[in-house]
Design a protein around this motif. Structure first.
Motif, PDB file in Angstrom:
ATOM      1  N   TYR A 102      39.766  44.282  42.578  1.00 13.57           N
ATOM      2  CA  TYR A 102      39.465  45.066  41.378  1.00 13.57           C
ATOM      3  C   TYR A 102      39.752  44.252  40.113  1.00 13.57           C
ATOM      4  CZ  TYR A 102      39.480  49.117  38.277  1.00 13.57           C
ATOM      5  OH  TYR A 102      39.223  50.005  37.282  1.00 13.57           O
ATOM      6  N   LEU A 103      40.954  43.651  40.074  1.00 11.17           N
ATOM      7  CA  LEU A 103      41.314  42.838  38.916  1.00 11.17           C
ATOM      8  C   LEU A 103      40.372  41.647  38.785  1.00 11.17           C
ATOM      9  CD1 LEU A 103      45.211  42.846  39.029  1.00 11.17           C
ATOM     10  CD2 LEU A 103      43.686  44.031  37.441  1.00 11.17           C
ATOM     11  N   MET A 104      40.042  41.057  39.945  1.00 14.07           N
ATOM     12  CA  MET A 104      39.160  39.900  39.920  1.00 14.07           C
ATOM     13  C   MET A 104      37.796  40.291  39.368  1.00 14.07           C
ATOM     14  SD  MET A 104      39.156  37.367  43.150  1.00 14.07           S
ATOM     15  CE  MET A 104      37.538  37.541  43.816  1.00 14.07           C
ATOM     16  N   SER A 105      37.253  41.419  39.851  1.00 15.19           N
ATOM     17  CA  SER A 105      35.904  41.758  39.401  1.00 15.19           C
ATOM     18  C   SER A 105      35.909  42.126  37.927  1.00 15.19           C
ATOM     19  CB  SER A 105      35.273  42.859  40.253  1.00 15.19           C
ATOM     20  OG  SER A 105      35.886  44.089  40.015  1.00 15.19           O
ATOM     21  N   PHE A 106      36.967  42.799  37.479  1.00 17.71           N
ATOM     22  CA  PHE A 106      36.988  43.089  36.039  1.00 17.71           C
ATOM     23  C   PHE A 106      37.270  41.820  35.239  1.00 17.71           C
ATOM     24  CE2 PHE A 106      38.853  44.087  31.988  1.00 17.71           C
ATOM     25  CZ  PHE A 106      37.878  44.931  31.472  1.00 17.71           C
ATOM     26  N   GLY A 107      38.249  41.036  35.694  1.00 19.01           N
ATOM     27  CA  GLY A 107      38.637  39.822  34.971  1.00 19.01           C
ATOM     28  C   GLY A 107      37.472  38.873  34.796  1.00 19.01           C
ATOM     29  N   ILE A 108      36.749  38.620  35.878  1.00 19.28           N
ATOM     30  CA  ILE A 108      35.640  37.675  35.775  1.00 19.28           C
ATOM     31  C   ILE A 108      34.532  38.246  34.892  1.00 19.28           C
ATOM     32  CG2 ILE A 108      33.844  36.493  37.099  1.00 19.28           C
ATOM     33  CD1 ILE A 108      35.985  36.243  39.341  1.00 19.28           C
ATOM     34  N   THR A 190      29.014  45.569  43.961  1.00 19.24           N
ATOM     35  CA  THR A 190      28.449  46.455  42.946  1.00 19.24           C
ATOM     36  C   THR A 190      29.417  46.749  41.799  1.00 19.24           C
ATOM     37  OG1 THR A 190      27.244  47.437  44.761  1.00 19.24           O
ATOM     38  CG2 THR A 190      27.199  48.617  42.693  1.00 19.24           C
ATOM     39  N   GLY A 191      30.709  46.900  42.122  1.00 13.59           N
ATOM     40  CA  GLY A 191      31.701  47.183  41.083  1.00 13.59           C
ATOM     41  C   GLY A 191      31.764  46.072  40.042  1.00 13.59           C
ATOM     42  N   PHE A 192      31.573  44.857  40.497  1.00 13.37           N
ATOM     43  CA  PHE A 192      31.560  43.694  39.600  1.00 13.37           C
ATOM     44  C   PHE A 192      30.378  43.785  38.627  1.00 13.37           C
ATOM     45  CE2 PHE A 192      29.893  39.165  39.391  1.00 13.37           C
ATOM     46  CZ  PHE A 192      30.758  38.742  38.399  1.00 13.37           C
ATOM     47  N   LEU A 193      29.202  44.085  39.173  1.00  8.41           N
ATOM     48  CA  LEU A 193      28.020  44.230  38.324  1.00  8.41           C
ATOM     49  C   LEU A 193      28.207  45.376  37.336  1.00  8.41           C
ATOM     50  CD1 LEU A 193      25.166  43.773  40.952  1.00  8.41           C
ATOM     51  CD2 LEU A 193      26.220  42.052  39.501  1.00  8.41           C
ATOM     52  N   ALA A 194      28.847  46.462  37.803  1.00  7.95           N
ATOM     53  CA  ALA A 194      29.092  47.605  36.915  1.00  7.95           C
ATOM     54  C   ALA A 194      30.023  47.189  35.774  1.00  7.95           C
ATOM     55  CB  ALA A 194      29.684  48.766  37.699  1.00  7.95           C
ATOM     56  N   THR A 233      33.362  53.449  33.758  1.00  8.49           N
ATOM     57  CA  THR A 233      32.978  52.304  34.591  1.00  8.49           C
ATOM     58  C   THR A 233      34.157  51.843  35.427  1.00  8.49           C
ATOM     59  OG1 THR A 233      31.583  51.636  32.765  1.00  8.49           O
ATOM     60  CG2 THR A 233      31.887  50.046  34.530  1.00  8.49           C
ATOM     61  N   LEU A 234      35.349  51.845  34.826  1.00  8.53           N
ATOM     62  CA  LEU A 234      36.550  51.436  35.561  1.00  8.53           C
ATOM     63  C   LEU A 234      36.764  52.331  36.771  1.00  8.53           C
ATOM     64  CD1 LEU A 234      39.073  50.696  32.666  1.00  8.53           C
ATOM     65  CD2 LEU A 234      37.888  49.049  34.106  1.00  8.53           C
ATOM     66  N   MET A 235      36.539  53.624  36.573  1.00  5.51           N
ATOM     67  CA  MET A 235      36.724  54.565  37.675  1.00  5.51           C
ATOM     68  C   MET A 235      35.723  54.272  38.787  1.00  5.51           C
ATOM     69  SD  MET A 235      38.558  57.017  38.720  1.00  5.51           S
ATOM     70  CE  MET A 235      38.399  57.712  40.351  1.00  5.51           C
ATOM     71  N   PHE A 236      34.471  54.080  38.402  1.00  5.15           N
ATOM     72  CA  PHE A 236      33.429  53.822  39.393  1.00  5.15           C
ATOM     73  C   PHE A 236      33.749  52.561  40.196  1.00  5.15           C
ATOM     74  CE2 PHE A 236      29.280  51.656  40.261  1.00  5.15           C
ATOM     75  CZ  PHE A 236      28.871  52.493  41.274  1.00  5.15           C
ATOM     76  N   SER A 237      34.115  51.485  39.510  1.00  5.33           N
ATOM     77  CA  SER A 237      34.342  50.257  40.272  1.00  5.33           C
ATOM     78  C   SER A 237      35.649  50.341  41.056  1.00  5.33           C
ATOM     79  CB  SER A 237      34.258  49.017  39.380  1.00  5.33           C
ATOM     80  OG  SER A 237      35.370  48.903  38.571  1.00  5.33           O
ATOM     81  N   ALA A 238      36.609  51.158  40.583  1.00  3.30           N
ATOM     82  CA  ALA A 238      37.833  51.359  41.372  1.00  3.30           C
ATOM     83  C   ALA A 238      37.503  52.061  42.684  1.00  3.30           C
ATOM     84  CB  ALA A 238      38.850  52.172  40.577  1.00  3.30           C
ATOM     85  N   VAL A 239      36.661  53.083  42.589  1.00  3.93           N
ATOM     86  CA  VAL A 239      36.273  53.815  43.801  1.00  3.93           C
ATOM     87  C   VAL A 239      35.649  52.868  44.816  1.00  3.93           C
ATOM     88  CG1 VAL A 239      34.591  55.491  44.676  1.00  3.93           C
ATOM     89  CG2 VAL A 239      36.048  56.081  42.755  1.00  3.93           C
ATOM     90  N   LEU A 240      34.742  52.003  44.326  1.00  9.37           N
ATOM     91  CA  LEU A 240      34.085  51.077  45.252  1.00  9.37           C
ATOM     92  C   LEU A 240      35.074  50.061  45.824  1.00  9.37           C
ATOM     93  CD1 LEU A 240      30.609  50.360  43.657  1.00  9.37           C
ATOM     94  CD2 LEU A 240      31.270  52.098  45.290  1.00  9.37           C
TER      95      LEU A 240
END
Lengths: 312, 291
Positions: A102-108, A190-194, A233-240
């Motif tokens: 999660y951190l990686m996908s948001f961080g990048i 998908t969470g990364f793209l989101a 968006t954070l919630m959506f990518s957290a769920v994934l």
């Protein structure tokens, strides 16, 4: 007193009538959702809810099921050591891979947010490519191959760090860490793209306003402007991320075999496969999936709480 | 108080230190390299001739690139008693049928959930959101029973039908319709006498192309990688990914052929993603999940 009751009754009736009226008025809506919903209920909703009931039986597909009370759950937690191993591993994987991915996908996504559009598209592809096909990670069987032709072994031996090749996927202490690394490698989905899209969607005027209000560096900007603006968006990518972190078995099976050496990296999905696919003990398997279901719903509730505190 | 303004491409950038920019780009480069190396290595391995595959220590480049591994791969495949083209056909058929069904059912459902206020639409959508929170293994146990009872053992429909009801594409499309199609526009079409299906097809659908494409790509990625399945026993119904994975089981001798197969399995989704990336990002912009 009686008058009041009557009003309530009339009120109830009108509400029911009103609903019925709406249902008739918008009946085309039902026609449109029904094809999807039939399949969705057949393959997801009914299996999930039925597993709650089947979990209390000894159903094996051949004989009439008997009600066995909490027997399956008692066996799971008190007499099935392998389940406890699987549970521990699954939770360990989820606790490491979930937040890290999660951190990686948001961080990048945050890192590449200010690149030019072309550059951003290119970098997105590099980071997203590993999750494009499930077969890509088979390359790690060669990178960590157990002989001197494996990339890692070859170079470690060349530098004289080890004398003989390490059997990475047959050695208990390496299996978990390596599988975690491989999962992280392919976790930007998908969470990364989101996240990328969410960051792009934050209104620039807000950053300018924040700068005027005295925000002096990008960390403050991230916390006070960016994150609160993209909570959804954070919630959506957290769920994934969570769902992804709990569906872990495939990587272990491909890299370390099923079951892996010493049951290291043996997860709940392996245990499920064993009892539903191989042994056909659906009562017991349902108890296992019910436990997994409770864990996942619980995790999502906790994350939901945590994310509501962002930016405060 | 004068604050030193930094500009980037003639644009004033606020709150950005040069050191921070440098640090972030460095991090990005290192992470990117780590992500990219395994993929680079698989491409290199697929191009190495046999003797180079057994160099010690393994090299990060190839001296005499060759397509021998790809030829070997097809050679190996043609030795199986089912023609190789059969595996390709199976994968293409499963991918096409699964994606088409999911697309049609999901867009109908997403449109209705978003734009027709029938009683119960909120409940249905909540169910779909909740389904994103559980992994497929939870439903998998009894899904297996249901599919078996439906008589779909040893049928490709056991793979296709469940994907028709996969919820991620539907979720993304519903959110996209919420954000991009105004109810007023639909109202005026309805006042002009267009039926609901006509409004759906000629007013709403042309506007949700990015979401369509996203759903297609998502579904395609999942189905293209369909491997061995407990439902499929007949060899002539098995998929390309399964056939490729059989090469893997032969071990280290076939390293080149396996790398070649990974490259083939990877190249199609990569092309599909590159072509559709901007549309997918546009769809993702509305993916947010409200409590």
């Amino acid at each position: 007193m009686s008058k009041k009751k009557e009003t309530v009754a009339v009120h109830n009736m009108t509400k029911a009538q009103w609903t019925w009226h709406l249902m008739k008025q918008y009946k085309v809506g039902y026609f449109m959702v029904i094809p999807f919903m039939i399949l969705f209920f057949t393959f997801t909703v009914i299996p999930v809810f039925a597993s709650v009931f089947v979990a209390f039986t000894d159903w094996n597909l051949l004989q009439t099921p008997n009600f066995v009370g909490f027997q399956n759950f008692i066996t799971l937690f008190l007499n099935d050591d392998l389940f406890i191993t699987a549970l521990k591993n699954t939770i360990l994987f989820a606790v490491v891979v979930g937040p890290a991915s999660y951190l990686m996908s948001f961080g990048i996504a945050w890192f590449i947010n200010e690149l030019s559009p072309k550059m951003r598209a290119f970098v997105t592809l590099i980071f997203y490519a590993p999750s494009l096909t499930s077969s890509a990670y088979t390359i790690f069987t060669y990178i960590f191959a157990g002989d001197s032709y494996g990339l890692v072994n070859g170079w470690l031996m060349n530098f004289g760090l080890i004398d003989s090749p390490i059997l990475f996927f047959k050695t208990e202490s390496y299996i978990m860490p390596l599988c975690i690394i491989v999962s992280l490698w392919m976790s930007l989905n998908t969470g990364f793209l989101a996240s990328i899209a969410g960051l792009q969607g934050v209104d620039r005027a807000q950053y300018e306003a924040a700068a005027v209000d005295g925000i002096t560096n990008r960390w403050q900007e991230l916390w006070y402007v960016t994150l609160p603006n993209m909570k959804e968006t954070l919630m959506f990518s957290a769920v994934l991320s969570i769902t992804n972190a709990f569906s872990f078995g495939g990587v272990v099976t491909t890299l370390a075999g099923s079951p892996p050496t010493g049951y290291v990296g043996y997860t709940i999905s392996h245990h499920l496969e064993e009892y539903s696919g191989a042994r056909m003990e659906f009562g017991y398997a349902s108890a296992i999936s019910f436990v997994l279901f409770i864990i996942q719903i619980g995790t999502n509730m906790v994350i939901n709480r945590a994310l509501s505190k962002v930016g405060k | 108080m004068s604050k030193k303004l930094r500009t980037r491409r003639h644009r004033v950038v606020l709150n950005r230190s040069a050191g921070g920019d440098f640090g972030i780009n460095l991090m990005l480069f290192i992470l990117g390299a780590i992500m990219f190396l395994p993929l680079y290595y698989v491409v290199i391995q697929s191009l190495k001739p046999l003797d180079e595959l057994f160099y010690y220590p393994p090299k990060f480049y190839v001296i005499n690139p060759t397509f021998q591994n790809f030829t070997d791969l097809f050679q190996l495949m043609s030795e199986s008693w089912v023609p190789f083209s059969r595996y390709i056909f199976n994968t293409v058929w499963i991918t096409f049928a699964g994606t088409a069904g999911n697309l049609i059912l999901s867009s109908l459902c997403a449109y209705a959930l978003s734009k027709i206020p029938f009683p119960g639409h909120g409940f249905f959508f909540q169910l779909i959101v909740k389904s994103l929170m559980i992994s497929s293994a939870v439903a998998g146990t009894l899904q297996f029973v249901i599919l078996t009872k439906m008589g779909l053992m040893d049928s490709q429909w056991a793979i296709i039908l469940p994907t028709w009801a996969s919820t991620l594409g539907l979720y993304l499309m519903k959110q996209f319709i919420d954000a991009n199609i105004s109810t007023e526009m639909l109202e005026s079409a309805r006042l002009d006498g267009a039926g609901e299906f006509r409004t759906f097809w000629s007013i709403a659908m042309p506007l949700v192309k990015p979401a369509w494409l996203t759903l297609i790509v998502q579904s395609f990625q999942g189905l293209w990688n369909t491997g061995a399945s407990i439902f499929i026993q007949s060899e002539e119904l098995k998929t390309l990914n399964y056939a490729m994975s059989q090469v893997l089981s032969a071990g280290i001798v076939r390293q080149g052929a396996v790398s070649a197969s990974t490259v083939i399995m990877l190249i199609v989704p990569v092309i599909v993603f590159v072509v559709s990336q901007s549309n997918i990002i546009e769809t993702m912009a509305t993916s947010g999940m409200k409590d």
